[in-house]
Design a protein around this motif. Structure first.
Motif, mmCIF file in Angstrom:
data_model
loop_
_atom_site.group_PDB
_atom_site.id
_atom_site.type_symbol
_atom_site.label_atom_id
_atom_site.label_comp_id
_atom_site.label_asym_id
_atom_site.label_seq_id
_atom_site.Cartn_x
_atom_site.Cartn_y
_atom_site.Cartn_z
ATOM 1 N N VAL A 47 -11.141 -9.174 26.440
ATOM 2 C CA VAL A 47 -11.305 -10.626 26.472
ATOM 3 C C VAL A 47 -12.648 -11.013 27.117
ATOM 4 C CG1 VAL A 47 -10.113 -10.969 28.702
ATOM 5 C CG2 VAL A 47 -10.116 -12.803 26.997
ATOM 6 N N LYS A 48 -13.251 -12.092 26.559
ATOM 7 C CA LYS A 48 -14.528 -12.616 27.077
ATOM 8 C C LYS A 48 -14.421 -14.133 27.196
ATOM 9 C CE LYS A 48 -17.039 -8.739 25.882
ATOM 10 N NZ LYS A 48 -17.081 -7.721 26.947
ATOM 11 N N GLY A 49 -15.341 -14.697 27.925
ATOM 12 C CA GLY A 49 -15.450 -16.153 27.964
ATOM 13 C C GLY A 49 -15.273 -16.723 29.356
ATOM 14 N N GLU A 50 -15.332 -18.062 29.401
ATOM 15 C CA GLU A 50 -15.300 -18.786 30.677
ATOM 16 C C GLU A 50 -14.082 -18.452 31.520
ATOM 17 O OE1 GLU A 50 -15.570 -23.112 30.563
ATOM 18 O OE2 GLU A 50 -17.239 -22.884 29.150
ATOM 19 N N VAL A 104 -11.646 -9.963 17.742
ATOM 20 C CA VAL A 104 -11.283 -11.210 18.424
ATOM 21 C C VAL A 104 -11.419 -10.967 19.919
ATOM 22 C CG1 VAL A 104 -9.382 -12.795 18.952
ATOM 23 C CG2 VAL A 104 -9.788 -12.070 16.606
ATOM 24 N N ASN A 106 -12.908 -13.878 22.084
ATOM 25 C CA ASN A 106 -12.947 -15.173 22.771
ATOM 26 C C ASN A 106 -11.596 -15.464 23.432
ATOM 27 O OD1 ASN A 106 -12.013 -18.225 22.171
ATOM 28 N ND2 ASN A 106 -14.102 -18.191 22.964
ATOM 29 N N GLY A 107 -11.645 -15.931 24.669
ATOM 30 C CA GLY A 107 -10.434 -16.108 25.468
ATOM 31 C C GLY A 107 -9.320 -16.863 24.764
ATOM 32 N N ALA A 109 -8.988 -17.486 21.520
ATOM 33 C CA ALA A 109 -8.572 -16.788 20.294
ATOM 34 C C ALA A 109 -7.691 -15.582 20.631
ATOM 35 C CB ALA A 109 -9.804 -16.348 19.493
#
Ligand SMILES: [Fe+2]
Length: 163
Positions: A47-50, A104, A106-107, A109
């Protein structure tokens, strides 16, 4: 999916045909849960993102809960005189859960993909509770009910990020 007949004698007083049906039922749920566990760890790692750190930690909490469910389901199958289909390849052959979508990360998603799969596992678990209840194995039904309640809770945790 491999079905293994009752492998061992037991003093457990449930009728043999009930135990045999329950072992098959439990092994189907075991396959789903092992699959869901590996997908949850996959999400934890990628997982990636803010919201990275919150989601990374949440997914690990879910994976830890699944480990307990997996152990309880496998051990119930063995307690009934059965054989637990416990390897990854056995799980892959038996799972009803869709494979995690590739690429996939993005957090939101990832959370959405997990929510769909937790919902599928919860649906299958609820159907299994009904089968165990009709088979008069209320202990298996009780175990699956506890897990079902847990899956519903984790689905809420996931969906709360999407609502
Ligand atoms: Fe980790």
């Amino acid at each position: 999916m491999t079905t293994v007949a009752l492998a061992f004698k037991t003093r457990n007083d449930l009728p043999a045909e009930t135990r045999e049906a329950m072992v098959a039922l439990l092994n189907r749920q075991l396959a789903n849960l092992v699959d869901l566990h590996s997908q949850t760890k996959h999400a934890h790692w990628n997982v990636k993102g803010e919201q990275f750190i919150a989601l990374h930690k949440l997914y690990d909490e879910l994976a830890e809960a699944l480990e307990h469910y997996i152990d309880d389901v496998a051990e119930r199958a063995v307690a009934l005189g059965g054989y637990a289909l416990g390897t990854l390849r056995m799980a892959a052959a038996g799972t009803e859960i869709a494979e995690f979508p590739e690429d996939v990360v993005n957090g939101l998603a990832v959370t959405d993909a997990l929510a769909a799969r937790y919902a599928e596992a919860a649906r299958a678990m609820r159907a299994a509770i009904e089968v165990a209840t009709h088979a008069n194995d209320l202990d298996t039904a009780d175990l699956l009910t506890e897990i079902s309640r847990g899956l519903d809770k984790w689905l809420w945790f996931l969906e709360a990020h999407l609502q």
